[in-house]
Design an enzyme around this catalytic site. Structure first.
Site, PDB file in Angstrom:
ATOM      1  N   PRO A  89     -41.085   8.624-101.984  1.00  0.00           N
ATOM      2  CG  PRO A  89     -42.492   6.809-102.405  1.00  0.00           C
ATOM      3  CD  PRO A  89     -42.352   8.281-102.603  1.00  0.00           C
ATOM      4  CD  GLU A 117     -51.076   4.897-108.938  1.00  0.00           C
ATOM      5  OE1 GLU A 117     -50.135   4.133-108.658  1.00  0.00           O
ATOM      6  OE2 GLU A 117     -52.106   5.007-108.230  1.00  0.00           O
ATOM      7  NE  ARG A 155     -39.423  20.388 -82.473  1.00  0.00           N
ATOM      8  CZ  ARG A 155     -38.270  20.092 -81.864  1.00  0.00           C
ATOM      9  NH1 ARG A 155     -37.183  19.883 -82.594  1.00  0.00           N
ATOM     10  NH2 ARG A 155     -38.200  20.009 -80.564  1.00  0.00           N
ATOM     11  CG  ASP A 170     -36.115  17.862 -78.749  1.00  0.00           C
ATOM     12  OD1 ASP A 170     -36.566  17.756 -77.602  1.00  0.00           O
ATOM     13  OD2 ASP A 170     -36.353  18.798 -79.508  1.00  0.00           O
TER      14      ASP A 170
HETATM   15  C1  4GT Z   1     -44.333   7.977 -99.321  1.00  0.00           C
HETATM   16  C2  4GT Z   1     -43.550   9.071 -99.098  1.00  0.00           C
HETATM   17  C3  4GT Z   1     -43.825  10.245 -99.829  1.00  0.00           C
HETATM   18  C4  4GT Z   1     -45.575   9.151-100.917  1.00  0.00           C
HETATM   19  C5  4GT Z   1     -42.429   8.994 -98.112  1.00  0.00           C
HETATM   20  C6  4GT Z   1     -46.404  10.316-105.171  1.00  0.00           C
HETATM   21  C7  4GT Z   1     -47.854  10.142-104.968  1.00  0.00           C
HETATM   22  C8  4GT Z   1     -45.717  10.073-103.856  1.00  0.00           C
HETATM   23  C9  4GT Z   1     -48.077   9.827-103.531  1.00  0.00           C
HETATM   24  C10 4GT Z   1     -46.792  10.099-102.825  1.00  0.00           C
HETATM   25  N1  4GT Z   1     -45.334   8.025-100.219  1.00  0.00           N
HETATM   26  N2  4GT Z   1     -44.845  10.261-100.715  1.00  0.00           N
HETATM   27  N3  4GT Z   1     -43.099  11.375 -99.668  1.00  0.00           N
HETATM   28  N4  4GT Z   1     -42.122   7.790 -97.614  1.00  0.00           N
HETATM   29  N5  4GT Z   1     -46.565   9.106-101.823  1.00  0.00           N
HETATM   30  O1  4GT Z   1     -41.837  10.004 -97.788  1.00  0.00           O
END
Ligand code: 4GT
Length: 233
Positions: A89, A117, A155, A170
């Protein structure tokens, strides 16, 4: 396109890779997808891949050594220009331009999926991956994000979709990145709702003009941030 996926859950990818468009592309050799099970690089007889976080707190953290070994093994099957992508994220937002870039990457890419985590920060320092995020929300693992990246890139590989024109028409792929126009199929009249008459004329120029106007109107209403500069306001 050659993609390697480092994951604790390789079995999650199998149904996705055996069904649908992606499955056919793998079968026909247009794309190659290697799953690298992180568990194979775990420590000891029990192949441990995680431990509790220093400093305390909930959950577990993936160990640096198995992650680095698995990614190095994955990279070894690619050319020297391989890109390494950590789904996280905290990364650069995944979008259509990045999908195009990855689909065309000459030595392919490795997708590293985190779990729990996260990953020991020292593995991230050593691997120096590009970090890519799908958006501002939290998943329980990187696998769902990896499948999304895989689908969006595959794709775009020539020949993967039957019709070579379709990926370029698209949403986000029109010449200027507008949202897509609406689509209709038979019957021409359904529950009192009629197909827009422009689409029934057989006049290709009029149809193209109508679709273009619809794409602009939708983009203006729903995603004005995507409007090209000369179409703003
Ligand atoms: C969200 C995204 C992602 C996670 C995203 C580490 C452990 C990260 C769980 C993982 N959450 N990965 N790529 N928004 N969680 O892309």
């Amino acid at each position: 396109m050659h993609v390697s996926i480092v994951t604790l859950f390789p079995e999650l990818f199998e149904p996705f890779l055996s069904a649908t468009v992606l499955g056919r592309a793998v079968q026909s050799g247009l794309i190659r997808v290697d799953c690298v099970p992180l568990r194979d690089y775990g420590e000891g007889r029990h192949r441990v891949v995680d431990d509790r976080p220093f400093g305390g707190g909930p959950g577990m953290v993936l160990l640096a050594e198995p992650v680095v070994q698995a990614v190095e093994a994955a990279r070894a099957a690619h050319g020297p220009g391989v890109r390494t992508i950590l789904l996280s994220p905290q990364g650069r937002r995944f979008d259509q331009p990045l999908a195009r870039e990855l689909a065309a990457a000459p030595d392919g890419f490795v997708l590293l999926c985190g779990r729990y985590e996260g990953i020991d920060e020292r593995a991230i320092q050593v691997l120096a991956p590009e970090e890519v995020s799908l958006g501002d929300y939290v998943l329980s693992g990187g696998e769902a994000a990896a499948i999304t990246v895989l689908d969006a890139t595959a794709r775009l590989v020539p020949g993967v979709l039957g019709d070579e024109r379709s990926p370029e028409e698209d949403s986000f792929s029109l010449p200027d990145g507008l949202l897509d126009h609406p689509h209709y199929t038979r019957p021409a009249s359904w529950r009192g709702h009629d197909v827009p008459p422009e689409l029934l004329t057989g006049n290709h120029a009029a149809i193209a003009a109508w679709r273009r106007a619809q794409a602009l109107e939708r983009t203006r209403a729903r995603r004005p941030d995507l409007l090209p500069k000369d179409e703003e306001a």
